[in-house]
Design a protein around this motif. Structure first.
Motif, PDB file in Angstrom:
ATOM      1  N   CYS A 543       1.010  -1.910  -9.031  1.00 35.47           N
ATOM      2  CA  CYS A 543       0.808  -3.293  -8.576  1.00 35.47           C
ATOM      3  C   CYS A 543       1.028  -4.290  -9.700  1.00 35.47           C
ATOM      4  O   CYS A 543       1.401  -5.430  -9.459  1.00 35.47           O
ATOM      5  CB  CYS A 543      -0.589  -3.490  -7.992  1.00 35.47           C
ATOM      6  N   ASN A 642       5.705 -11.667  -3.952  1.00 40.62           N
ATOM      7  CA  ASN A 642       4.990 -10.417  -4.224  1.00 40.62           C
ATOM      8  C   ASN A 642       3.970 -10.567  -5.344  1.00 40.62           C
ATOM      9  O   ASN A 642       3.570  -9.573  -5.952  1.00 40.62           O
ATOM     10  CB  ASN A 642       5.984  -9.309  -4.588  1.00 40.62           C
ATOM     11  N   VAL A 662      -3.983  -6.426  -5.458  1.00 42.19           N
ATOM     12  CA  VAL A 662      -3.060  -6.212  -4.344  1.00 42.19           C
ATOM     13  C   VAL A 662      -2.051  -7.342  -4.337  1.00 42.19           C
ATOM     14  O   VAL A 662      -2.315  -8.438  -4.825  1.00 42.19           O
ATOM     15  CB  VAL A 662      -3.811  -6.166  -2.991  1.00 42.19           C
ATOM     16  N   ARG A 666       0.716  -8.334   1.221  1.00 43.86           N
ATOM     17  CA  ARG A 666       0.108  -7.219   1.948  1.00 43.86           C
ATOM     18  C   ARG A 666      -0.702  -7.758   3.129  1.00 43.86           C
ATOM     19  O   ARG A 666      -1.176  -8.882   3.137  1.00 43.86           O
ATOM     20  CB  ARG A 666      -0.804  -6.416   1.023  1.00 43.86           C
ATOM     21  N   THR A 667      -0.897  -6.871   4.133  1.00 41.48           N
ATOM     22  CA  THR A 667      -1.648  -7.255   5.321  1.00 41.48           C
ATOM     23  C   THR A 667      -3.125  -6.961   5.121  1.00 41.48           C
ATOM     24  O   THR A 667      -3.528  -6.277   4.174  1.00 41.48           O
ATOM     25  CB  THR A 667      -1.124  -6.516   6.550  1.00 41.48           C
ATOM     26  N   GLU A 670      -3.891  -3.234   5.042  1.00 39.61           N
ATOM     27  CA  GLU A 670      -3.686  -2.644   3.717  1.00 39.61           C
ATOM     28  C   GLU A 670      -4.786  -3.074   2.745  1.00 39.61           C
ATOM     29  O   GLU A 670      -5.172  -2.314   1.857  1.00 39.61           O
ATOM     30  CB  GLU A 670      -2.314  -3.063   3.182  1.00 39.61           C
ATOM     31  N   SER A 707      -0.706 -11.631   6.565  1.00 44.98           N
ATOM     32  CA  SER A 707      -0.652 -11.377   5.127  1.00 44.98           C
ATOM     33  C   SER A 707      -1.775 -12.109   4.407  1.00 44.98           C
ATOM     34  O   SER A 707      -2.364 -13.052   4.941  1.00 44.98           O
ATOM     35  CB  SER A 707       0.700 -11.808   4.557  1.00 44.98           C
TER      36      SER A 707
END
Length: 1262
Positions: A543, A642, A662, A666-667, A670, A707
């Motif tokens: 990450c 990102n 994270v 990401r959702t 996740e 997201s």
């Protein structure tokens, strides 16, 4: 003492380069107009305006340049007392030559003001330009005595006024001539220059009735007329407008801001004794207007000057129609800086279309613009608004429709200026039919262009702009007219070097060459950047990009210096050459930034033709070289979309659980998965604290595919983890936000005086000891008579009058110098109600004065004595007398003056000068100091050595830095045992030794040299190290190289800023100060860079208020300058968990700790996005100011849980000292309140500080 003088990283310049690492910026080149300004030294705008006027007076300039070295001498010999060097005219020549020929925007007058004998205090004290005009001309005349130019001022500026009384009976004329340098005219109640000249030099006074004149010819009183005329007019006519007046009702000064017009051309024949109307030698043209902006208590001067010789390049300025002098949005005060209603209304009407509006709207605009209505501001003086508009010729007012507009016809009193504009247009009207009206106005005859000289800024103006200075707070203050018959030769037109001596031209040519070289060097320096490039092989990805465990930052990052004006392709070529092991054909480059304890890749750098500066590449840029796909087998997410988020997890009781990272794309599903892995169990729910209210929460649904960016999660947010044991209610989590709170901070005259006298003649129980008397006295009574009367009242016997004196005990200034007894009470400066002291001592004579001498040793006052000396006593005689009576013989001593705070000021280096010549007055204090006089470019230096024991302990602590938990626990146990043993012997151990932090704050020091060093201010650190190593004391220490030495600034026994190798640390130190430096001998070579800060880190022992001994820590700020960046670096250095550590900075002066936190960023409530640039906070700036030598406290939160609050870092010694400081502050507050009560009831009026006198010191040449 020096503040942030040695903090090289405090400010960042263009391109990310620290400002202090750059060479000082050279003066900028000349502006577009081709004329140079003058630097303002603080408050010297009045001097700058007058100097520019003299420069652009061709007759004065050429007569000054005509003086040769044989007439004036040379500046090289000004230190030779035998040589008669006329410094002031020489410095004027140099200044004028630089203003005319040097390629710089503005020129300094420091050399000229030094020749005046001015110090920094005079540079920051504003004076009146009319006063300066007389004093400067007198100084020039005295400096040129005995030279061909001794009559320059007389020939150019002096005229004659004749006052006449004519007997109407016998026609006998009695007259008296007066010489004038400038005509002083009152403006109050006058419409313009023509009106006031008529009143002064045309109108006559009829002396009749009780005011008859006694005629010597008629031998009786007769009717007569009295008047004045101008007999002789100078080539340059100076006119001073008396705009400052005094209100005897309010007992205060004020400035006349009313309208006062003056013409561009004036015929002086009506006011002259030779009344030849239209005579050419009686016609004068305006060429300079000195303007004052402000009030009677302060302001700013600048000048409008006509370029007679066309030395500048005039370009039409941008027309600003009805421009306001202050932006209305910037202040709620009076926006238009004038008291004239004409200017105010013209400004308002000029800003609207068609320049017209209704009377109601005009009233509203006046209130809106100025903050007050017409009735409150102008009605008392100018009457109602409608009557004022009806009577003012500047406006057209229709009473039927109640509308007002600007008048299309110019006012009568502006006829001269309007006529001048029309002549300018008519002169160029032929052949310019196609040009606009504005273009015609800009075309002016050569030598008729005007410029505004405002200190260092010079710019063109229109002739019509002079009308704006007729009235208001910004209005004309001095006028300079030049005789119209003075014709300039063609060779002088547009020739700046005309009649300048060749020597001065060569000097300026050399100066220009130096300036060009400095600008080239500075241009290269400010465009040089250092880019950090790193390869993918040294990183791992999860990450975030992290350095490999066995890789340091020094190995991973490669520093590359490059000019930021080069292209990215040039940088890429350098990278290929420096990092040869990489295959550059398949390599891409990304910009990398620190993020959440690691790094993230943002934009792709691929335009090889792009310029680095335009691409945003600076010294703060990190560039990552990789294949664009993977880093050590792991795929990498790049770009803003990102971007990783570092989130803190807490339970409903606000107890910290974990930290996760994270990506924001990401959702929520996740996110739940990542939380489960971090805490080891599946959460029942997640709640997010709102940024608007810490007690309001929103639940994050597990099944949502939204997201993290869309729901507004940000880096550093806190998530509340709901477990299955928690109730299913929407109970708000215990998350609170910090709120900032701010808080806010006449005299009587009587014929009989009442005096208080304190008798201090004898001690013991004598009947006249310390007796207080109340006396009545006349202001005309002499002090000697008063003293004799006091002797009779006290019954003093066997005491001679010649051994007793009087002095004043001033309410605020304390005990004043002894009084000269031949003076009366009023002449001695005493006032009604004053307090006098009767004491032993010889009273001073008329030719004597009292001088106080303070003997200062090592910065401390050890003895004070008063001396009654002759005013013509030399400095050497004063020094010998002081040394003899104050036990200073056999050692080198010198005297110096004192500043307003009583500290040593300029030394008295001329032993043959008398006290009067050095402007030492009665009651002044001199400082007697040990040592030799040093030059202005030198400074005293005290060198101290940090003892090996202190540094060895620090080194041992650093060896423990990377130790594990077991070793740290052993060290904590050792500290506790050592403290316990000291407490058992508390009577024998100093209290400061009971706190381990004092070992790092106040190390043991040893002074290396008995006497202070005298070094050059320009000496660099490396040169200083080499000089120290060459001494016997340092050679005995066996230091291999200068790299094993660390020099640090020493302040109050504390180690402060580290002096880097490329710093010139002594340049800004004053000669009267002593710089204290500490030398640390290191075990390893060291060379700290600009991005490294030397700190001391002390870890708190859990469950106690005790710290482990401090450890040195070098913080590399290239990776970030926020609190989180420092915390991450400390944790990595000492192997501590990042989420469980809190840092605080210690302030030893107040015994307080400040927790280091990044400042919260502003959030847009509507969109939930960041405002501004989004840069992280910099803890080197406000409010933390982290710098070299600071002590950083480190606390492990889990070890202190339940014992102390997280933000409590205080030791027991800190708590005790703060209590003492609080008691001292309360006592001071009580004393201040008592003093205020006493002052309120004593009846003494408040005193205003007297204004400083303007003087120019000139040597004697007659």
């Amino acid at each position: 003492m020096f503040g942030d003088l040695f903090n090289e990283e405090s400010v960042t310049g263009e391109g990310g380069l620290p400002v202090s690492t750059l060479p000082p910026p050279p003066p900028g080149p000349r502006s577009e107009c081709g004329l140079a300004g003058i630097d303002n030294q603080g408050a010297t705008c009045y001097l700058n305006s007058l100097l520019q006027t003299l420069l652009l007076t061709p007759e004065f300039r050429e007569k000054l340049f005509a003086l040769t070295e044989a007439d004036l001498g040379t500046l090289d010999n000004k230190g030779n007392p035998q040589a008669k060097v006329r410094v002031i005219p020489l410095e004027l020549q140099r200044l004028f030559a630089q203003l005319l020929l040097s390629n710089q925007q503005s020129v300094s007058t420091s050399d000229l003001t030094n020749s005046f004998g001015w110090t920094n205090q005079e540079a920051f004290q504003q004076h009146d330009v009319q006063e300066l005009n007389r004093i400067l001309f007198n100084a020039i005349e005295e400096s040129l005595v005995g030279t061909p130019g001794q009559n320059i001022i007389t020939e150019l500026y002096h005229g004659t006024i004749v006052n006449q009384i004519i007997c109407l009976k016998c026609k006998k004329i009695s007259e008296r001539e007066e010489d004038f340098q400038d005509l002083t005219l009152a403006v109050a109640g006058m419409s313009g220059l023509d009106a006031v000249l008529k009143q002064c030099y045309c109108f006559v006074e009829n002396m009749t009735g009780n005011n008859q004149y006694r005629c010597e010819a008629c031998k009786t009183y007769t009717d007569a007329t009295k008047g004045a005329k101008l007999r002789n007019l100078p080539p340059i006519l100076s006119i001073s407008l008396l705009r400052f007046s005094y209100d005897f009702v309010k007992m205060s000064r004020y400035k006349e801001n009313g309208r006062f017009t003056f013409p561009m051309e004036i015929d002086m024949s009506p006011f002259s004794e030779k009344q030849e109307s239209g005579a050419e030698d009686q016609t004068y043209e305006l060429f300079s207007v000195v303007v004052h902006r402000g009030s009677a208590f302060g302001g700013h001067y600048f000048a409008y000057i006509r370029d007679i010789d066309s030395l500048g390049s005039w370009v039409a300025p941008h027309d600003e129609k009805a421009q306001k002098k202050v932006d209305p949005s910037s202040t709620g005060l009076d926006i238009i800086e004038c008291q004239s209603p004409v200017d105010l209304i013209e400004n308002i009407l000029g800003g609207v279309e068609h320049q017209t509006m209704s009377i109601d709207r005009l009233c509203a605009e006046i209130s809106k613009t100025t903050g007050v209505s017409w009735n409150k501001r102008f009605k008392k003086v100018h009457g109602p608004l409608n009557k004022f508009l009806k009577n003012c010729s500047n406006f057209n007012y229709n009473a039927d429709t109640a509308w007002v507009s600007l008048s299309s016809d110019p006012p009568e009193n502006d006829e001269s200026l309007t006529k001048h504009h029309q002549e300018e247009v008519n002169d160029v009207n032929k052949g310019t039919e196609g040009k606009s009206e504005r273009a015609l106005d800009d075309i002016v005859k050569p030598g008729q262009h005007w410029f505004c000289f405002n200190d260092s800024h010079v710019g063109p103006i229109h002739t019509r702009d002079i009308e704006k200075q007729f009235s208001g707070k910004e209005s004309a203050y001095m006028l300079f007219y030049r005789r119209k018959t003075l014709i300039r030769p063609i060779s002088a037109h547009a020739t700046a070097s005309y009649k300048i001596p060749d020597k001065l031209i060569k000097e300026v040519d050399i100066l220009n060459s130096v300036l060009d070289k400095q600008r080239q060097e500075y241009d290269l320096a400010i465009n040089k950047i250092t880019v950090q490039v790193c390869c993918s092989k040294n990183f791992a990805y999860n990450c975030l990009l992290h350095l490999q465990p066995d890789t340091s930052e020094d190995v991973a990052f490669t520093s590359i210096e490059i000019d930021r004006r080069k292209t990215f392709g040039d940088l890429k070529a350098i990278v290929m050459e420096r990092i040869a092991e990489m295959d550059m054909h398949n390599i891409v480059f990304h910009e990398m930034k620190p993020r959440g304890g690691g790094y993230h890749l943002y934009r792709l750098l691929e335009n090889e033709e792009g310029v680095l500066k335009d691409m945003g590449v600076s010294s703060n840029t990190l560039i990552f070289a990789w294949d664009g796909i993977q880093v050590n087998g792991a795929e990498v997410c790049t770009g803003e979309e990102n971007e990783p988020l570092q989130l803190s997890l807490k339970d409903v009781e606000a107890y910290f659980l974990a930290t996760i990272v994270v990506n924001k794309n990401r959702t929520l599903t996740e996110l739940y998965h990542a939380v489960s892995e971090a805490i080891g169990r599946e959460p029942k729910g997640l709640q997010m604290a709102s940024s608007e209210n810490g007690h309001k929460v929103s639940t994050l649904l597990k099944t949502s595919d939204v997201s993290l960016a869309e729901i507004g999660l940000k880096d550093g947010d806190v998530l509340v983890v709901m477990s299955h044991e928690d109730s299913n209610t929407n109970k708000p989590s215990v998350i609170s936000t910090n709120e900032e709170v701010s808080n806010k901070q006449q005299s009587k005259q009587q014929s009989d005086w009442s005096l208080t006298l304190l008798n201090r003649l004898a001690g013991g129980d004598a009947p006249h000891t310390c007796m207080t008397l109340q006396l009545c006295a006349q202001s005309s009574e002499t002090l000697r008579d008063l003293k004799m009367r006091v002797f009779k009242l006290l019954g003093v016997e066997n005491v001679s009058l010649e051994t007793v004196r009087l002095r004043e005990e001033h309410q605020t200034l304390g005990l004043q110098p002894p009084l000269r007894e031949a003076l009366s009470l009023a002449d001695a400066g005493l006032s009604n109600g004053c307090c006098l002291v009767l004491e032993h001592g010889r009273p001073p004579q008329d030719s004597e004065m009292t001088v106080g001498v303070n003997k200062v040793v090592s910065g401390k006052l050890v003895l004070r004595r008063e001396f009654v000396v002759d005013r013509q006593l030399t400095v050497l005689g004063m020094l010998q007398a002081a040394c003899k009576l104050m036990d200073c013989e056999g050692i080198q001593w010198y005297l110096s003056k004192t500043d307003v705070y009583g500290d040593p000021a300029e030394p008295l280096d001329d032993s043959s000068a008398t006290l009067v010549d050095l402007l030492i007055n009665d009651g002044d204090t001199l400082i007697l100091q040990q040592g030799a006089l040093i030059k202005k470019d030198q400074v005293y230096l005290n060198v101290w050595l940090v003892s090996n024991s202190s540094h060895d302990n620090m080194a041992n602590n650093n060896d423990m830095a990377a130790a594990g938990d077991a070793q740290r626990q052993d060290e904590a146990d050792r500290v506790m045992l050592d403290l316990a043993s000291k407490l058992s012997m508390a009577d024998q151990v100093p209290s400061k030794d009971l706190n381990p932090l004092n070992e790092g704050l106040f190390p043991k020091l040893e002074q290396l040299f008995e006497n202070s060093w005298v070094v050059q201010k320009a000496m660099g650190v490396e040169d200083l190290k080499q000089a120290l190593m060459s001494t016997d004391r340092f050679q005995s220490l066996m230091i291999p190289t200068s790299g094993f030495m660390r020099l640090r600034l020493l302040e109050s026994g504390k180690l402060k800023a580290v002096l880097r190798s490329n710093s010139q640390v002594l340049r800004h130190a004053t000669s009267k100060e002593t710089v204290h430096l500490a030398v640390e001998i290191l075990k390893h070579e060291e060379s700290l860079g600009m991005h490294e800060i030397l700190l001391q880190v002390a870890q708190k022992i859990g469950g106690t208020r005790i710290y482990l001994p401090p450890r040195e820590f070098v913080w590399h700020t290239s990776g970030g300058v926020g609190a989180a960046d420092l915390k991450r670096s400390v944790c990595q250095r000492f192997n501590l968990p990042l989420h469980d550590v809190l840092l605080a900075k210690y302030c030893p002066d107040t015994c307080t700790w400040t927790v280091l936190r990044d400042q919260p960023q502003k959030i847009n409530r509507n969109r939930g996005k960041k405002k501004g640039s989004g840069h992280k906070s910099n803890i080197r700036h406000a409010p933390y100011y982290v710098q070299d030598g600071d002590l950083i406290g480190l606390k492990i939160l889990s070890e202190d849980k339940g014992f102390l609050d997280p933000g409590d870092f205080s030791t027991q010694e800190d708590i005790d000292k703060r209590q003492i400081l609080l008691q001292i502050a309360e006592e001071k507050k009580r004393l201040r309140e008592e003093r205020k009560k006493l002052q309120a009831g004593d009846g003494f009026p408040s005193m205003r500080r007297p204004e400083a006198t303007l003087t120019i010191k000139v040597d004697k040449f007659s």
